[in-house]
Design an enzyme around this catalytic site. Structure first.
Site, PDB file in Angstrom:
ATOM      1  N   TRP A 331       0.814  -1.214   0.000  1.00 35.76           N
ATOM      2  CA  TRP A 331       0.000   0.000   0.000  1.00 35.76           C
ATOM      3  C   TRP A 331       0.854   1.273   0.000  1.00 35.76           C
ATOM      4  O   TRP A 331       0.314   2.358   0.117  1.00 35.76           O
ATOM      5  CB  TRP A 331      -0.911   0.019   1.228  1.00 35.76           C
ATOM      6  CG  TRP A 331      -1.793  -1.179   1.325  1.00 35.76           C
ATOM      7  CD1 TRP A 331      -3.021  -1.355   0.755  1.00 35.76           C
ATOM      8  CD2 TRP A 331      -1.513  -2.391   2.043  1.00 35.76           C
ATOM      9  NE1 TRP A 331      -3.522  -2.597   1.071  1.00 35.76           N
ATOM     10  CE2 TRP A 331      -2.614  -3.254   1.856  1.00 35.76           C
ATOM     11  CE3 TRP A 331      -0.436  -2.837   2.823  1.00 35.76           C
ATOM     12  CZ2 TRP A 331      -2.667  -4.533   2.428  1.00 35.76           C
ATOM     13  CZ3 TRP A 331      -0.496  -4.111   3.389  1.00 35.76           C
ATOM     14  CH2 TRP A 331      -1.601  -4.944   3.185  1.00 35.76           C
ATOM     15  N   ASP A 332       2.167   1.166  -0.082  1.00 33.09           N
ATOM     16  CA  ASP A 332       3.053   2.319   0.025  1.00 33.09           C
ATOM     17  C   ASP A 332       2.893   3.012   1.378  1.00 33.09           C
ATOM     18  O   ASP A 332       2.974   4.228   1.480  1.00 33.09           O
ATOM     19  CB  ASP A 332       2.798   3.318  -1.114  1.00 33.09           C
ATOM     20  CG  ASP A 332       3.880   4.393  -1.206  1.00 33.09           C
ATOM     21  OD1 ASP A 332       4.994   4.162  -0.709  1.00 33.09           O
ATOM     22  OD2 ASP A 332       3.610   5.468  -1.767  1.00 33.09           O
ATOM     23  N   TYR A 333       2.697   2.231   2.416  1.00 35.57           N
ATOM     24  CA  TYR A 333       2.598   2.768   3.768  1.00 35.57           C
ATOM     25  C   TYR A 333       3.979   2.778   4.437  1.00 35.57           C
ATOM     26  O   TYR A 333       4.194   2.195   5.496  1.00 35.57           O
ATOM     27  CB  TYR A 333       1.591   1.969   4.596  1.00 35.57           C
ATOM     28  CG  TYR A 333       0.143   2.269   4.295  1.00 35.57           C
ATOM     29  CD1 TYR A 333      -0.262   3.507   3.804  1.00 35.57           C
ATOM     30  CD2 TYR A 333      -0.847   1.308   4.526  1.00 35.57           C
ATOM     31  CE1 TYR A 333      -1.602   3.776   3.536  1.00 35.57           C
ATOM     32  CE2 TYR A 333      -2.191   1.578   4.272  1.00 35.57           C
ATOM     33  CZ  TYR A 333      -2.558   2.812   3.774  1.00 35.57           C
ATOM     34  OH  TYR A 333      -3.896   3.090   3.513  1.00 35.57           O
TER      35      TYR A 333
END
Length: 650
Positions: A331-333
């Site tokens: 999630w590109d977290y």
């Protein structure tokens, strides 16, 4: 992606600070100076200065303005930049870097230039993460004689992947450091283009070792350059150690990596600022997601050391402990902000901790010696059934306290708009795509991500007042739509929408498309506020107050100061007198909030966007608040090239 394009929103709308000599070490105690990017080496962003108070803050006025000249000299490059730098005050000078890696030293009281050193980077290309320089680092060599060249020095990382050392008093390159003052970082492989690998955040120094991370393009390929953190001798520039956040050793594989997968995974890098605990001899890293961001079928397992707070021994680079905030991130977290080192006062006594804010809106509070959570963290079941070939963690870590600072779910009933047509269109969009709450995996159908990959919290980090035990952090609220594109259809999808963010994620089965969820009127589909400033009591883990951050004054076609909040970049500072200063919002103001109540007390107009973290200091009896006001080219903020200092009338 580290910085999220927000231009679609446009239609919507002292006494403690002492002058240091070049031979004196920078003050380490929080509040006794602003000698580091985050105020102190632990990033507390606290100042003991008390001259500016809640009672007189409305009297603040511009004291001086410095113009770097970039708008005139390189306007094309400014359009590819973000002015995110925070100056430091050390060695009796105010020193900062422009987005184009020019180090500039100013008189703290007048803003007059003392010297400037241009790293002479090229600007005829597009860096993956824009032209950005968030700060410089001061180091005084305790073994050097006062007055000798480079007895105190300034370190800076560059867009073309160099680590530079110059004399803090003159700006002259330190001849004995690397090659005439420069160490060139080898990414270890050929780059796809010059901008794939760069350095955007300031180095840190522990003892006589200087440590630097890197920023690497996210969506280009799975086998991207390694995201190694590198350490060098602060005097000579000789290499000392490297730490690769992708755990490639055989002992690290069970449940985390398979050896063959780690070998072909490029990076989980450290692009955000790091922190140092000199007494413990530790460097604290906030690591990113592994490459690529939105499909992890080629890297099954939790992917140890990615998306983690990692405590390294500064002398050797050995891992002391780590805590992972997202397992197997798709999630590109990333961990986007400096881990803040603060001391809590609790019922059973004081406790040194690391506080890590996250894009998910969670705040992780960890024991500084062990990494054990201070407040319980539960492993909570999360949505499954990812794309074909994907591996997903069945659970994700979620702290019981503090509560999440942003919502984690959105339904068609939550759709927002100025008209019923707007709201209806957004409700239809929310119903159309996969939307099972936080950690819903990306899909070919399209998945709603809320919070979006720009935050929650982002690189501005938090501020902490040790007396009140309140921490302050700003967050953004928006929805992303992420679609996975099967490899065989990627070229056609890219050609059909050349203006969209469509990334190849080469080496995997899927490319990726990401966009903000906007209504037919180009308004955000989620309800306001779109930007919030929070105060959290860290002694209890409870939220003390929340305040809307920003207006649409500079986003709308007409300057209406509608207080909806805005997405924001840059962080806060807090003073002992009870003020929180923050820019960050997209309406070209620096603001002051009452630290106890959250009431907005003052705002000062800026010549450009304040997408940077401010700093404060006292100089010759006068307290100044300084912010970079150069804007952010991937937002709607006004571009400029200025530093602005505010102070009370003399």
């Amino acid at each position: 992606m580290r910085l999220i394009r927000l231009s679609a929103f446009a239609i919507l709308l002292g006494h403690a600070l002492v002058a240091l000599t070049a031979g004196e070490a920078a003050a380490e105690e929080p509040g006794q100076g602003w000698a580091h990017y985050g105020g102190d080496a632990g990033g507390s962003r606290f100042s003991a200065a008390t001259q500016i108070t809640p009672q007189n803050v409305t009297d603040l006025e511009p004291a001086w303005v410095f113009d770097s000249g970039d708008m005139e000299r390189r306007p094309e490059a400014v359009a590819k930049s973000a002015s995110e730098g925070t100056p430091i005050l050390a060695g009796g000078a105010l020193t900062y870097c422009t987005p184009f890696n020019e180090i500039i030293s100013l008189d703290p009281g007048t803003g007059d230039i003392r010297w400037r050193h241009d790293a002479e980077i090229e600007t005829d290309y597009n860096p993956a993460n824009q032209f950005v320089c968030r700060g410089v680092t001061y180091w005084a060599d305790p073994s050097a004689e006062d007055g000798t060249a480079c007895a105190a020095r300034i370190f800076m990382g560059t867009a073309d992947s160099r680590l530079i050392a110059v004399d803090a008093a003159t700006g002259t390159p330190c001849a004995g450091f690397g090659n005439a003052g420069t160490v060139t970082i080898d990414p270890g492989m050929a780059l796809l283009w010059r901008g794939e690998f760069q350095i955007t955040s300031p180095p840190v120094v522990i003892g006589d070792t200087v440590v630097v991370g890197s920023a690497i393009s996210d969506g280009a390929r799975a086998d991207a350059p390694k995201g190694s953190v590198r350490a060098f001798d602060a005097r000579s520039g000789a290499p000392r150690w490297e730490f690769d956040p992708v755990a490639r050793g055989a002992a690290e594989q069970p449940g985390s990596w398979r050896a063959e997968d780690a070998a072909r995974t490029g990076h989980a890098n450290v692009w955000a600022p790091m922190s140092v605990d000199e007494a413990r001899g530790l460097v604290f890293l906030p690591t990113s997601s592994p490459s690529p961001d939105f499909y992890g079928g080629a890297r099954p397992g939790d992917n140890r050391y990615a998306n983690s707070v990692v405590a390294l021994e500064g002398a050797t680079g050995a891992v002391r402990w780590h805590f992972q905030t997202v397992h197997h991130d798709v999630w590109d977290y990333d961990l986007p902000a400096q881990p803040s080192l603060v001391t809590l006062q609790q019922a059973d006594g004081s406790r040194d901790v690391v506080v890590q804010v996250a894009k998910t809106g969670f705040v992780f509070v960890l024991d500084r010696d062990t990494g054990v959570p201070v407040f319980p963290v539960d492993e909570v079941p999360v949505p499954q059934d990812g794309a074909p070939g994907e591996w997903l963690s069945p659970t994700q870590p979620m702290p019981q306290k503090p509560p999440a600072l942003v919502p984690h779910s959105i339904t068609p009933d939550d759709a927002w708009g100025l008209t019923f047509i707007d709201r209806g269109a957004c409700a239809d969009l929310f119903a159309k795509y996969r939307n099972d709450g936080l950690f819903t995996p990306p899909s070919e159908q399209g998945t709603l991500m809320f919070p979006f990959s720009g935050g929650g919290a982002n690189w501005g980090g938090m501020a902490f007042n040790p007396a009140s035990q309140l921490m302050y952090v700003n967050t953004s609220r928006a929805v992303h739509l992420v679609k996975l594109i099967p490899r065989e259809g990627f070229a056609a999808a890219k050609a059909a929408e050349p203006g969209k963010e469509i990334s190849p994620q080469a080496g995997t089965a899927y490319g990726m498309k990401r966009e903000l969820m906007l209504s037919p009127l180009s308004l955000p589909c989620n309800k306001p506020p779109f930007g919030v400033l929070h105060a959290i009591d860290l002694s209890t883990g409870e939220i003390a107050w929340e305040a809307t951050l920003g207006t649409v004054r500079d986003l709308a076609p007409v300057p209406i100061p509608w207080k909806l909040g805005t997405p924001n970049f840059g962080g806060p500072l807090v003073t002992a007198s009870g003020l929180v200063f923050i820019g960050a919002a997209m309406d070209d103001y620096l603001r002051a909030f009452d630290a106890a109540t959250g009431a907005e007390l003052w705002k000062g107009r800026l010549p450009g966007g304040g997408q940077a973290t401010p700093m404060t200091y006292e100089w010759q009896g006068r307290q100044y608040v300084v912010i970079s006001a150069g804007g952010h080219s991937r937002s709607t903020a006004t571009l400029n090239d200025r530093i602005v200092a505010f102070a009370l009338p003399e």
